[in-house]
Design an enzyme around this catalytic site. Structure first.
Site, PDB file in Angstrom:
ATOM      1  N   GLN A  97       0.923  -1.268  -0.074  1.00  0.00           N
ATOM      2  CA  GLN A  97       0.094  -0.138  -0.073  1.00  0.00           C
ATOM      3  C   GLN A  97       0.940   1.261   0.177  1.00  0.00           C
ATOM      4  O   GLN A  97       0.282   2.306  -0.067  1.00  0.00           O
ATOM      5  CB  GLN A  97      -0.916  -0.182   1.298  1.00  0.00           C
ATOM      6  CG  GLN A  97      -1.852  -1.170   1.409  1.00  0.00           C
ATOM      7  CD  GLN A  97      -2.791  -1.272   2.504  1.00  0.00           C
ATOM      8  OE1 GLN A  97      -2.093  -1.384   3.670  1.00  0.00           O
ATOM      9  NE2 GLN A  97      -3.734  -0.703   2.753  1.00  0.00           N
ATOM     10  N   ASN A  98       1.947   1.152   0.168  1.00  0.00           N
ATOM     11  CA  ASN A  98       2.916   2.189   0.394  1.00  0.00           C
ATOM     12  C   ASN A  98       3.392   2.681  -1.181  1.00  0.00           C
ATOM     13  O   ASN A  98       3.302   2.062  -1.952  1.00  0.00           O
ATOM     14  CB  ASN A  98       4.354   1.758   0.881  1.00  0.00           C
ATOM     15  CG  ASN A  98       4.198   1.392   2.294  1.00  0.00           C
ATOM     16  OD1 ASN A  98       3.044   1.584   2.977  1.00  0.00           O
ATOM     17  ND2 ASN A  98       5.084   0.667   3.096  1.00  0.00           N
ATOM     18  N   HIS A 115      -1.284   1.505  -4.449  1.00  0.00           N
ATOM     19  CA  HIS A 115      -1.468   2.898  -4.516  1.00  0.00           C
ATOM     20  C   HIS A 115      -0.750   3.663  -5.581  1.00  0.00           C
ATOM     21  O   HIS A 115      -0.772   4.782  -5.449  1.00  0.00           O
ATOM     22  CB  HIS A 115      -1.506   3.455  -3.394  1.00  0.00           C
ATOM     23  CG  HIS A 115      -2.627   2.757  -2.242  1.00  0.00           C
ATOM     24  ND1 HIS A 115      -2.511   2.696  -0.860  1.00  0.00           N
ATOM     25  CD2 HIS A 115      -3.811   2.075  -2.654  1.00  0.00           C
ATOM     26  CE1 HIS A 115      -3.662   2.227  -0.390  1.00  0.00           C
ATOM     27  NE2 HIS A 115      -4.545   1.820  -1.371  1.00  0.00           N
ATOM     28  N   CYS A 174       1.791  20.925 -16.694  1.00  0.00           N
ATOM     29  CA  CYS A 174       2.571  20.045 -17.819  1.00  0.00           C
ATOM     30  C   CYS A 174       3.387  20.601 -18.804  1.00  0.00           C
ATOM     31  O   CYS A 174       3.117  21.736 -19.373  1.00  0.00           O
ATOM     32  CB  CYS A 174       1.480  19.050 -18.598  1.00  0.00           C
ATOM     33  SG  CYS A 174       1.979  18.218 -19.608  1.00  0.00           S
ATOM     34  N   SER A 216      -2.587  -1.152   9.231  1.00  0.00           N
ATOM     35  CA  SER A 216      -4.046  -1.234  10.151  1.00  0.00           C
ATOM     36  C   SER A 216      -5.319  -1.771   9.531  1.00  0.00           C
ATOM     37  O   SER A 216      -6.299  -1.960   9.965  1.00  0.00           O
ATOM     38  CB  SER A 216      -4.227   0.348  10.785  1.00  0.00           C
ATOM     39  OG  SER A 216      -4.573   0.973   9.804  1.00  0.00           O
ATOM     40  N   ASN A 240       1.602  -6.038  13.404  1.00  0.00           N
ATOM     41  CA  ASN A 240       1.374  -4.551  13.235  1.00  0.00           C
ATOM     42  C   ASN A 240       1.163  -4.163  14.667  1.00  0.00           C
ATOM     43  O   ASN A 240       0.740  -4.876  15.781  1.00  0.00           O
ATOM     44  CB  ASN A 240      -0.027  -4.356  12.725  1.00  0.00           C
ATOM     45  CG  ASN A 240      -0.384  -2.835  12.609  1.00  0.00           C
ATOM     46  OD1 ASN A 240       0.178  -2.200  11.722  1.00  0.00           O
ATOM     47  ND2 ASN A 240      -1.492  -2.553  13.114  1.00  0.00           N
TER      48      ASN A 240
END
Length: 279
Positions: A97-98, A115, A174, A216, A240
């Protein structure tokens, strides 16, 4: 720890899901406390970013200050332990998820970045991409008065700057079409691309068990995999500090530092897959 080692030994094809807790020993803070609550204001949402120039100024100003923390971070013992598990053939799929890229820096070569990655920036209009380093240079050149500011940083590279101080901040466009630039990450309020979710689900179905490291699981993007593993009858282990959303689904939970537990776990397994004395 012995229970965790037994699960890993008995289920050699692991689906490993990592979260912010795997990178805290690299100097990157996590999002939530031991109860699963936010430690700081929630990140900007996709909807805010897309509709509000002020929100974009806030994001890019705070990101300009926070990005060096991410860029200079180095893998820790947790990342290196996962590489050792991969080398031993015990990881069927590594999903993170990092957005910090530290798994790849440690030597993991087949990482699903659920992600996305902070290292890339894309134009939402023409699709052109640039490196985050290039955008950082443009940000600093356009906003020299902000260069020496410092603030607490979050896992997404955001920093806690006062919104009132950002009115003069210039946001780069851009270079190809003048369009809106956005980091190549899944913002809060956005969805993980369906094809990425489906491929990851298939990998979970092929795995023997699921190992959660430093998450979590409060966001559904990660929790959904625990739900699916539970439906499939696959054991779920977690490392965790504090509560997870999936506590009721876990077969084993170790509430200690990810780096310490993973390093000890790998040391307790020989490369043939047999368990030696558990620590």
């Amino acid at each position: 720890m012995p229970d965790l080692a037994r699960i890993v030994h008995a289920h050699p094809r692991l689906f490993v899901l990592t979260g912010a807790g795997v990178s805290t020993d690299s100097g990157i803070p996590d999002y939530r406390d031991d109860a699963g609550s936010w430690k700081r204001k929630a990140p900007v949402t996709l909807q805010e970013f897309m509709r509000s120039a002020a929100a974009r100024r806030r994001y890019w100003a705070r990101s300009m200050i926070g990005w060096p923390v991410i860029a200079q971070a180095r893998p820790n013992a947790a990342h290196r332990a996962i590489v050792r598990l991969e080398a031993a053939g015990r990881v069927h799929r590594l999903v993170t998820q990092n957005v910090d890229g530290l798994h790849q820096c440690a030597g993991s070569t087949d990482v699903v970045e659920l992600h996305g990655s902070l290292a890339r920036v894309g134009c939402v209009e023409c699709g052109a991409e640039a490196t985050r380093l290039d955008v950082q240079e443009r940000l600093e050149a356009a906003n020299p008065s902000y260069r020496n500011l410092s603030a607490a940083t979050a896992p997404d590279g955001d920093a806690d700057l006062d919104q009132d101080a950002l009115d003069a901040f210039e946001v780069p466009a851009c270079t190809r079409c003048g369009g809106l630039l956005k980091p190549c990450v899944v913002f809060f309020g956005d969805s993980v691309p369906r094809a990425r979710v489906d491929a990851t689900m298939r990998a979970l179905e092929e795995a023997d068990a699921m190992l959660v490291v430093g998450s979590s699981l409060m966001t559904y993007s990660g929790y959904r995999f625990c739900e699916h593993a539970h439906r499939l009858g696959k054991p779920i282990a977690a490392i965790n500090l504090g509560r997870t959303r999936a506590d009721a689904l876990l077969s084993v939970k170790v509430e200690r530092s990810c780096a310490a537990v993973l390093a000890g776990l790998v040391d307790s397994l020989d490369m043939a897959g047999s368990v030696v004395e558990a620590v």
